[in-house]
Design an enzyme around this catalytic site. Structure first.
Site, PDB file in Angstrom:
ATOM      1  N   GLY A 148      39.437  39.253  41.457  1.00 34.73           N
ATOM      2  CA  GLY A 148      38.947  37.899  41.016  1.00 34.73           C
ATOM      3  C   GLY A 148      37.414  37.673  41.100  1.00 34.73           C
ATOM      4  O   GLY A 148      36.866  36.960  40.434  1.00 34.73           O
ATOM      5  N   HIS A 184      56.016  44.319  41.976  1.00 37.13           N
ATOM      6  CA  HIS A 184      55.079  44.606  40.956  1.00 37.13           C
ATOM      7  C   HIS A 184      54.174  45.685  41.293  1.00 37.13           C
ATOM      8  O   HIS A 184      53.023  45.606  40.928  1.00 37.13           O
ATOM      9  CB  HIS A 184      54.200  43.116  40.995  1.00 37.13           C
ATOM     10  CG  HIS A 184      55.106  42.098  40.898  1.00 37.13           C
ATOM     11  ND1 HIS A 184      55.502  41.241  41.815  1.00 37.13           N
ATOM     12  CD2 HIS A 184      55.386  41.408  39.600  1.00 37.13           C
ATOM     13  CE1 HIS A 184      56.303  40.169  41.031  1.00 37.13           C
ATOM     14  NE2 HIS A 184      56.354  40.204  39.955  1.00 37.13           N
ATOM     15  N   ARG A 195      49.275  36.867  45.831  1.00 34.00           N
ATOM     16  CA  ARG A 195      50.119  38.148  46.159  1.00 34.00           C
ATOM     17  C   ARG A 195      49.603  39.155  47.261  1.00 34.00           C
ATOM     18  O   ARG A 195      50.275  39.786  47.957  1.00 34.00           O
ATOM     19  CB  ARG A 195      50.369  38.657  44.657  1.00 34.00           C
ATOM     20  CG  ARG A 195      51.216  39.601  44.875  1.00 34.00           C
ATOM     21  CD  ARG A 195      51.595  40.181  43.274  1.00 34.00           C
ATOM     22  NE  ARG A 195      52.130  39.256  42.610  1.00 34.00           N
ATOM     23  CZ  ARG A 195      52.258  39.167  41.143  1.00 34.00           C
ATOM     24  NH1 ARG A 195      51.881  40.018  40.698  1.00 34.00           N
ATOM     25  NH2 ARG A 195      52.784  38.101  40.413  1.00 34.00           N
ATOM     26  N   GLY A 225      43.048  43.926  35.632  1.00 35.04           N
ATOM     27  CA  GLY A 225      42.211  44.195  34.175  1.00 35.04           C
ATOM     28  C   GLY A 225      42.659  43.865  33.071  1.00 35.04           C
ATOM     29  O   GLY A 225      42.248  43.573  32.137  1.00 35.04           O
ATOM     30  N   THR A 269      47.809  34.718  37.218  1.00 37.00           N
ATOM     31  CA  THR A 269      47.097  33.892  38.130  1.00 37.00           C
ATOM     32  C   THR A 269      45.716  33.676  37.432  1.00 37.00           C
ATOM     33  O   THR A 269      45.216  32.490  37.201  1.00 37.00           O
ATOM     34  CB  THR A 269      46.601  34.485  39.616  1.00 37.00           C
ATOM     35  OG1 THR A 269      48.068  34.701  40.249  1.00 37.00           O
ATOM     36  CG2 THR A 269      46.132  33.585  40.340  1.00 37.00           C
ATOM     37  N   SER A 270      44.874  34.871  36.929  1.00 37.79           N
ATOM     38  CA  SER A 270      43.829  34.566  36.449  1.00 37.79           C
ATOM     39  C   SER A 270      43.847  33.954  35.319  1.00 37.79           C
ATOM     40  O   SER A 270      42.990  33.252  34.811  1.00 37.79           O
ATOM     41  CB  SER A 270      43.183  36.076  36.278  1.00 37.79           C
ATOM     42  OG  SER A 270      44.045  36.817  35.181  1.00 37.79           O
ATOM     43  N   ASP A 319      37.335  41.626  46.459  1.00 32.34           N
ATOM     44  CA  ASP A 319      38.391  40.943  45.720  1.00 32.34           C
ATOM     45  C   ASP A 319      38.100  41.099  44.139  1.00 32.34           C
ATOM     46  O   ASP A 319      36.950  40.895  43.691  1.00 32.34           O
ATOM     47  CB  ASP A 319      38.252  39.291  45.888  1.00 32.34           C
ATOM     48  CG  ASP A 319      39.308  38.808  45.100  1.00 32.34           C
ATOM     49  OD1 ASP A 319      40.445  38.895  45.325  1.00 32.34           O
ATOM     50  OD2 ASP A 319      39.123  37.958  44.324  1.00 32.34           O
ATOM     51  N   GLY A 343      44.396  25.940  43.221  1.00 33.29           N
ATOM     52  CA  GLY A 343      44.747  26.856  43.744  1.00 33.29           C
ATOM     53  C   GLY A 343      44.821  26.895  45.108  1.00 33.29           C
ATOM     54  O   GLY A 343      45.330  27.643  46.034  1.00 33.29           O
ATOM     55  N   GLY A 357      45.076  41.490  32.220  1.00 36.24           N
ATOM     56  CA  GLY A 357      45.155  40.210  32.027  1.00 36.24           C
ATOM     57  C   GLY A 357      43.838  39.817  31.841  1.00 36.24           C
ATOM     58  O   GLY A 357      43.834  38.974  30.841  1.00 36.24           O
TER      59      GLY A 357
END
Length: 577
Positions: free
Chosen positions: A554, A217, A539, A398, A440-441, A552, A482, A400
């Site tokens: 997120g 990825h 990840r 960004g 994930t987001s 981070d 999570g 997503g």
């Protein structure tokens, strides 16, 4: 670099549309990805695979007789949403059960698991086998933490062949697990890939060096070494893979399938030069090579790199590996004639807007206004969020967040304008955000919004106490879902202090505007403090040391949304309740 695209955020959707049109002999596009356009004479277990786009022929290119029955296709390098997985699996199920198989990445696990739970609740028999072939991503004694990369082809091919043979779901699952446990992959890269519209690659490699242990990825390698000759690379690959013979395999006289995979920019001719030495080295090691594959099997957009996988066979796996397959991106032997099938996708029921009080409708309008501003704020920060994510991840955060925020905004606006209350408006936004964002987001923000909605009503006033309780419930849902803890460099590092501060301020008698403003400031400070942390979850954990020094993404995006909502509340709430 990527040269041909229209709007970068629409690239994956347009790619899937074009792929399905070009591959109609094998696949039909349905919401969320593709399913087979043909059906065999006998119903079988359905193999449903999936992951982010940008890896062709994985995942849609492996749908067809002999391999998969459907593929959930997410945005570039982002897992498909749970809704996408659900739709593909439900459409593909022939009544014999469904095996879900995909790479072991946090977003994929979260979304596929949520879809599996939903399907099971409806009576579908669904199992999961994760691909975990990347030997560089975790030690041999922790195989469950390893990523799935190019060895996924072996897993998909053999599981699909088992299904095609008429095996039961129990047997298909057993065979898939055996294949997973007997597959090992090791990869290198000479340069990173560039997503559509991006100014540069997700990572760079110094001249004369190659990155070792890369992901598919766009994640950077875990180490860097000098670029060897083709023969030197072959020896590097083979020696590393032979250091870890799977349990239960007698190396003496063993049969192996080598898969030499190009990641996007390494040409077939170069791969053949490397494979020449790979083949010789395996035979010199006393191994029997069985039907190898060389080419682009699981790419990483335009990454310059390659990987070698070894599948260690037994009699059962060998027979299934040699079985015929016919898909857009992978073919072997000759399959029996297939009949065209009319694909029936389960209809989405039109949802009515429940009754709502005037007070709840007013709150819904404030919620809609907040989503308007959130989408604008994320638009402005998307590139920076992607840059932060590329430090130790895949750079898709960004993209997503932008897709999710826009979908949430549109759904919230439509619901509020139709007279919905606060709960329904948030629920509609949650579903749209999760479905459109993926990754994930996407699944986490869907959980956040859904958890908040469940604490609010459509017929009662939305008080500051209820808002604080809703935020705490959302935090608890994210932690439970999570499994993240404070200090692991995730969104939770900003979300937990935000929820705690908001509850404390509200309990002390502060207005919602003041309480939220203070909490947003705390979250922003906490998000920046994650720069000192090492990523140990998700990840980015494979590149935890590289993450030190950068906050981070997120946590940063959560703090940005908190600050944005604070401004909206200050503008819209004249009198706090």
């Amino acid at each position: 670099m990527t040269r041909l695209f229209n709007e970068p955020s629409a690239f994956a959707d347009e790619m899937i549309e074009g792929f399905a049109a070009a591959s109609a002999r094998w696949v039909t596009a349905v919401p969320g990805g593709v399913v087979r356009s043909t059906r065999s004479s006998e119903d079988t277990v359905a193999l449903v695979i999936g992951g982010g786009s940008g890896h062709y022929p994985a995942f849609g290119g492996l749908v067809g007789p002999g391999i998969a029955h459907g593929a959930a296709m997410g945005n570039l390098f982002a897992s498909p949403s749970s809704q996408q997985v659900y739709t593909i699996a439900k459409t593909a199920d022939q009544g014999k059960g469904v095996l879900l198989s995909y790479g072991n990445y946090a977003g994929d696990v979260l979304n596929f698991t949520e879809a599996q739970e939903r399907l099971k609740a409806e009576g579908h028999d669904v199992r999961t086998v994760l691909g975990t072939d990347d030997i560089w991503s975790a030690p041999a004694d922790r195989p469950e933490e390893r990523r799935g990369i190019a060895g996924l082809l072996a897993l998909f091919k053999i599981a699909g062949a088992a299904a095609a043979s008429g095996a039961s779901l129990d047997d298909v699952e057993r065979i898939a697990k055996l294949t997973r446990d007997r597959t090992r992959t090791f990869g290198v890269a000479f340069s990173g890939c560039t997503l559509p519209g991006a100014d540069g690659p997700l990572f760079t490699v110094p001249e004369g060096k190659m990155a070792v242990g890369l992901g598919i990825h766009g994640e950077p390698g875990i180490d860097e070494v000098d670029v060897p000759t083709a023969d030197g690379l072959a020896e590097f690959f083979v020696s590393k893979l032979l250091e870890e013979v799977p349990p239960g395999v007698d190396r003496e006289g063993a049969r192996v399938v080598p898969l030499l995979n190009g990641l996007g920019s390494v040409k077939y001719e170069e791969l053949f030069v490397v494979y020449r030495a790979v083949h010789r080295l395996l035979e010199e090691a006393g191994l029997t090579v069985v039907e190898p594959d060389v080419g682009e099997l699981c790419t990483s957009f335009d990454m310059a790199g390659c990987s070698l996988s070894l599948l260690w066979l037994d009699d059962e796996l060998e027979e299934l590996w040699k079985a015929p397959a016919d898909t857009p991106g992978y073919r072997k032997g000759s399959v029996a004639p297939q009949e065209h099938a009319d694909v029936v996708v389960a209809a989405v029921e039109e949802q009515e807007i429940p009754e709502a009080s005037d007070a709840s409708r007013a709150a819904a309008q404030t919620i809609s206004a907040a989503f308007d501003e959130i989408a604008t704020a994320i638009d402005g920060a998307a590139d920076e969020l992607g840059r932060l994510d590329a430090v130790a991840g895949d750079g898709d955060h960004g993209i997503g967040m932008r897709r999710g925020a826009h979908a949430g905004r549109d759904a919230a606006r439509a619901a509020a304008d139709a007279g919905a209350g606060a709960q329904t408006t948030l629920l509609r936004a949650a579903d749209a955000w999760g479905d459109r964002a993926g990754g994930t987001s996407g699944v986490i923000w869907a959980r956040i919004l859904r958890s908040m909605a469940e604490q609010l009503g459509d017929t009662s006033d939305v008080t500051r106490t209820e808002v604080a309780a809703a935020v705490s419930a959302a935090r608890d849902a994210v932690v439970e879902f999570g499994k993240a803890k404070i200090g692991q460099k995730t969104m939770v590092d900003a979300m937990t202090p935000f929820a705690d501060e908001l509850s404390e301020r509200v309990a002390a008698g502060d207005s919602l505007v003041d309480a939220w403003s203070h909490a947003a400031g705390v979250a922003e400070e906490a998000a920046q403090e994650t720069a000192a942390l090492k990523a140990t979850l998700g990840r980015a954990k494979s590149h935890g040391d590289k993450s030190v020094g950068s906050p981070d993404p997120g946590a940063v995006s959560f703090a940005l949304i908190g600050t944005t909502v604070s401004d909206v509340l200050a503008q819209h709430l004249e009198e706090d309740k």
